[in-house]
Design an enzyme around this catalytic site. Structure first.
Site, PDB file in Angstrom:
ATOM      1  N   SER A 289       0.921  -1.243   0.009  1.00  0.00           N
ATOM      2  CA  SER A 289       0.073  -0.040  -0.053  1.00  0.00           C
ATOM      3  C   SER A 289       0.921   1.285  -0.095  1.00  0.00           C
ATOM      4  O   SER A 289       2.296   1.241   0.628  1.00  0.00           O
ATOM      5  CB  SER A 289      -0.775   0.034   1.163  1.00  0.00           C
ATOM      6  OG  SER A 289      -1.616   1.369   1.346  1.00  0.00           O
TER       7      SER A 289
ATOM      8  N   TYR B 269      -1.524  -0.960  10.367  1.00  0.00           N
ATOM      9  CA  TYR B 269      -1.960  -1.138   8.892  1.00  0.00           C
ATOM     10  C   TYR B 269      -0.623  -0.926   8.107  1.00  0.00           C
ATOM     11  O   TYR B 269      -0.010  -1.526   7.151  1.00  0.00           O
ATOM     12  CB  TYR B 269      -3.175  -0.490   8.188  1.00  0.00           C
ATOM     13  CG  TYR B 269      -3.522  -0.698   6.842  1.00  0.00           C
ATOM     14  CD1 TYR B 269      -4.063  -2.261   6.496  1.00  0.00           C
ATOM     15  CD2 TYR B 269      -3.126   0.015   5.901  1.00  0.00           C
ATOM     16  CE1 TYR B 269      -4.154  -2.121   4.971  1.00  0.00           C
ATOM     17  CE2 TYR B 269      -3.365   0.056   4.607  1.00  0.00           C
ATOM     18  CZ  TYR B 269      -3.884  -1.341   4.238  1.00  0.00           C
ATOM     19  OH  TYR B 269      -4.221  -1.280   2.846  1.00  0.00           O
TER      20      TYR B 269
HETATM   21  P1  NAP Z   1     -11.731  -5.516   0.997  1.00  0.00           P
HETATM   22  O1  NAP Z   1     -12.850  -4.670  -0.172  1.00  0.00           O
HETATM   23  O2  NAP Z   1     -11.894  -5.241   2.384  1.00  0.00           O
HETATM   24  O3  NAP Z   1     -11.801  -7.018   0.574  1.00  0.00           O
HETATM   25  C1  NAP Z   1     -10.823  -7.851   1.327  1.00  0.00           C
HETATM   26  C2  NAP Z   1     -10.770  -9.407   0.817  1.00  0.00           C
HETATM   27  O4  NAP Z   1      -9.963  -9.914   1.753  1.00  0.00           O
HETATM   28  C3  NAP Z   1     -12.231  -9.917   1.050  1.00  0.00           C
HETATM   29  O5  NAP Z   1     -12.261 -10.931  -0.137  1.00  0.00           O
HETATM   30  C4  NAP Z   1     -11.994 -10.680   2.150  1.00  0.00           C
HETATM   31  O6  NAP Z   1     -12.820 -11.928   2.481  1.00  0.00           O
HETATM   32  C5  NAP Z   1     -10.658 -11.078   2.447  1.00  0.00           C
HETATM   33  N1  NAP Z   1     -10.083 -11.396   3.660  1.00  0.00           N
HETATM   34  C6  NAP Z   1      -9.997 -10.448   4.672  1.00  0.00           C
HETATM   35  N2  NAP Z   1      -9.537 -11.139   5.657  1.00  0.00           N
HETATM   36  C7  NAP Z   1      -9.217 -12.235   5.268  1.00  0.00           C
HETATM   37  C8  NAP Z   1      -8.547 -13.297   5.903  1.00  0.00           C
HETATM   38  N3  NAP Z   1      -8.119 -13.470   7.168  1.00  0.00           N
HETATM   39  N4  NAP Z   1      -8.444 -14.527   5.057  1.00  0.00           N
HETATM   40  C9  NAP Z   1      -8.698 -14.769   4.097  1.00  0.00           C
HETATM   41  N5  NAP Z   1      -9.503 -13.702   3.304  1.00  0.00           N
HETATM   42  C10 NAP Z   1      -9.546 -12.474   3.962  1.00  0.00           C
HETATM   43  O7  NAP Z   1     -10.258  -4.993   0.453  1.00  0.00           O
HETATM   44  P2  NAP Z   1      -9.347  -4.523  -1.014  1.00  0.00           P
HETATM   45  O8  NAP Z   1      -9.754  -2.996  -0.739  1.00  0.00           O
HETATM   46  O9  NAP Z   1     -10.012  -5.261  -2.006  1.00  0.00           O
HETATM   47  O10 NAP Z   1      -8.141  -4.659  -0.409  1.00  0.00           O
HETATM   48  C11 NAP Z   1      -7.336  -5.755  -0.877  1.00  0.00           C
HETATM   49  C12 NAP Z   1      -5.726  -5.531  -0.572  1.00  0.00           C
HETATM   50  O11 NAP Z   1      -5.141  -4.391  -1.326  1.00  0.00           O
HETATM   51  C13 NAP Z   1      -5.602  -5.511   0.787  1.00  0.00           C
HETATM   52  O12 NAP Z   1      -4.306  -6.147   1.013  1.00  0.00           O
HETATM   53  C14 NAP Z   1      -5.409  -4.081   0.974  1.00  0.00           C
HETATM   54  O13 NAP Z   1      -4.684  -3.890   2.327  1.00  0.00           O
HETATM   55  C15 NAP Z   1      -4.880  -3.525  -0.207  1.00  0.00           C
HETATM   56  N6  NAP Z   1      -4.840  -2.123  -0.516  1.00  0.00           N
HETATM   57  C16 NAP Z   1      -6.108  -1.531  -0.634  1.00  0.00           C
HETATM   58  C17 NAP Z   1      -6.179  -0.180  -0.720  1.00  0.00           C
HETATM   59  C18 NAP Z   1      -7.659   0.344  -1.036  1.00  0.00           C
HETATM   60  O14 NAP Z   1      -7.600   1.869  -0.799  1.00  0.00           O
HETATM   61  N7  NAP Z   1      -8.604  -0.275  -1.124  1.00  0.00           N
HETATM   62  C19 NAP Z   1      -5.211   0.579  -0.704  1.00  0.00           C
HETATM   63  C20 NAP Z   1      -4.028   0.163  -0.721  1.00  0.00           C
HETATM   64  C21 NAP Z   1      -3.739  -1.297  -0.283  1.00  0.00           C
HETATM   65  P3  NAP Z   1     -14.506 -11.729   2.900  1.00  0.00           P
HETATM   66  O15 NAP Z   1     -15.210 -11.086   1.524  1.00  0.00           O
HETATM   67  O16 NAP Z   1     -15.138 -13.068   3.140  1.00  0.00           O
HETATM   68  O17 NAP Z   1     -14.324 -10.975   4.013  1.00  0.00           O
END
Ligand code: NAP
Length: 249
Positions: free
Chosen positions: A144, A158
């Site tokens: 991130s 985080y």
């Molecule tokens: P999200 O919409 O909250 O989706 C999270 C996903 O991870 C869901 O499929 C969830 O499953 C799964 N998950 C959470 N905890 C888990 C666990 N312990 N074991 C297995 N699966 C798990 O997140 P996102 O925004 O797409 O983020 C994806 C990645 O990108 C993350 O690593 C995040 O830190 C990174 N990121 C995101 C952003 C942003 O702005 N969105 C920015 C920088 C980095 P369920 O649906 O079953 O809960």
């Protein structure tokens, strides 16, 4: 293209789900894992199958070693090979200052985001490393922009976990390059997904978009394109890279 298989952790929603769909469009067979949301995971599987690709969703918590091992054994059983791993599952918790973070919270965030990525990489290496009889492959870690910004007053835990992912990416890329496995990271900025609601502010990307040089937040699809490129042979000489996808933030 040979029938390549990718495992994307946290593929039921957000960036992971978009990566799964784009990979399928590019011809990959796709396994997604998730933690809770069975219906959303099954809906992604149906969309991938409608694209004509093989897909499977496996409920598996990346923070629990036995569940990670079972996940990879399911991939062995159902697909018989693995060509790429996307360490995408990640969590953050309610925004607060470091002084107010409970140890239980720190352990949850650091275990899912760091230990989970390490454990999945271990299982992937066992299968993909040429020294283990594998065909090589690719690992893409989700870091991130928080790793370099620090996320003060919101979620330094985080941000620190993502700093660890950057270092993990650099170290592992050097350690297993000789085994035919490339390791890279994508560092998204403000991307519109459900994750922001977990911080207590679902509108966080819109609220902070004015501070992005490009003047807007990003979409999950705009991150997925970078992930799928890094997975693919098009990025055959890219190893140990930390790719910012932030609109310049
Ligand atoms: P999200 O919409 O909250 O989706 C999270 C996903 O991870 C869901 O499929 C969830 O499953 C799964 N998950 C959470 N905890 C888990 C666990 N312990 N074991 C297995 N699966 C798990 O997140 P996102 O925004 O797409 O983020 C994806 C990645 O990108 C993350 O690593 C995040 O830190 C990174 N990121 C995101 C952003 C942003 O702005 N969105 C920015 C920088 C980095 P369920 O649906 O079953 O809960």
């Amino acid at each position: 293209m040979k029938n390549q298989v990718v495992l994307i952790t946290g593929g039921s929603r957000g960036i992971g789900a978009e990566t799964a769909l784009l990979a399928a469009e590019k011809g990959w067979s796709v396994v997604i894992s998730y933690r809770n949301q069975d219906e959303k995971a099954q809906a992604i599987v149906k969309q991938i199958e409608a694209l004509g690709q093989k897909a499977l969703a496996v409920k598996s918590d990346v923070a629990v070693e036995a569940e990670v091992i079972a996940l990879f054994e399911t991939v062995d059983r159902e697909f018989g090979r693995l060509d790429a791993l996307v360490n995408n599952a990640g969590v953050l918790e309610t925004a607060c200052k470091v002084i107010d973070m409970s140890v239980a919270r720190l352990q949850r965030v650091l275990t899912v985001n760091i230990v989970g990525s390490f454990m999945c990489a271990q299982q992937a290496i066992k299968r993909m490393a040429t020294s283990n009889g594998g065909d090589g492959g690719s690992i893409v870690n989700l870091s991130s922009a928080a790793a370099r910004l620090g996320s003060a007053n919101e979620f330094v835990d985080y941000a620190a976990s993502k700093g660890a992912i950057d270092t993990f990416t650099i170290g592992l890329s050097k350690e297993i390059a000789g085994d035919g496995i490339r390791v890279n990271a994508v560092r998204p900025g403000l991307i519109v997904t459900d994750i922001h609601a977990d911080s207590g502010d679902a509108n966080r990307p819109e609220r902070l978009a004015g501070g992005v040089p490009m003047g807007r937040s990003g979409s999950a699809r705009e991150v997925a394109t970078s992930i799928v490129w890094l997975m693919s042979d098009e990025a055959s000489y890219v190893n140990g890279a930390l790719l910012d996808v932030t609109g310049g933030r």
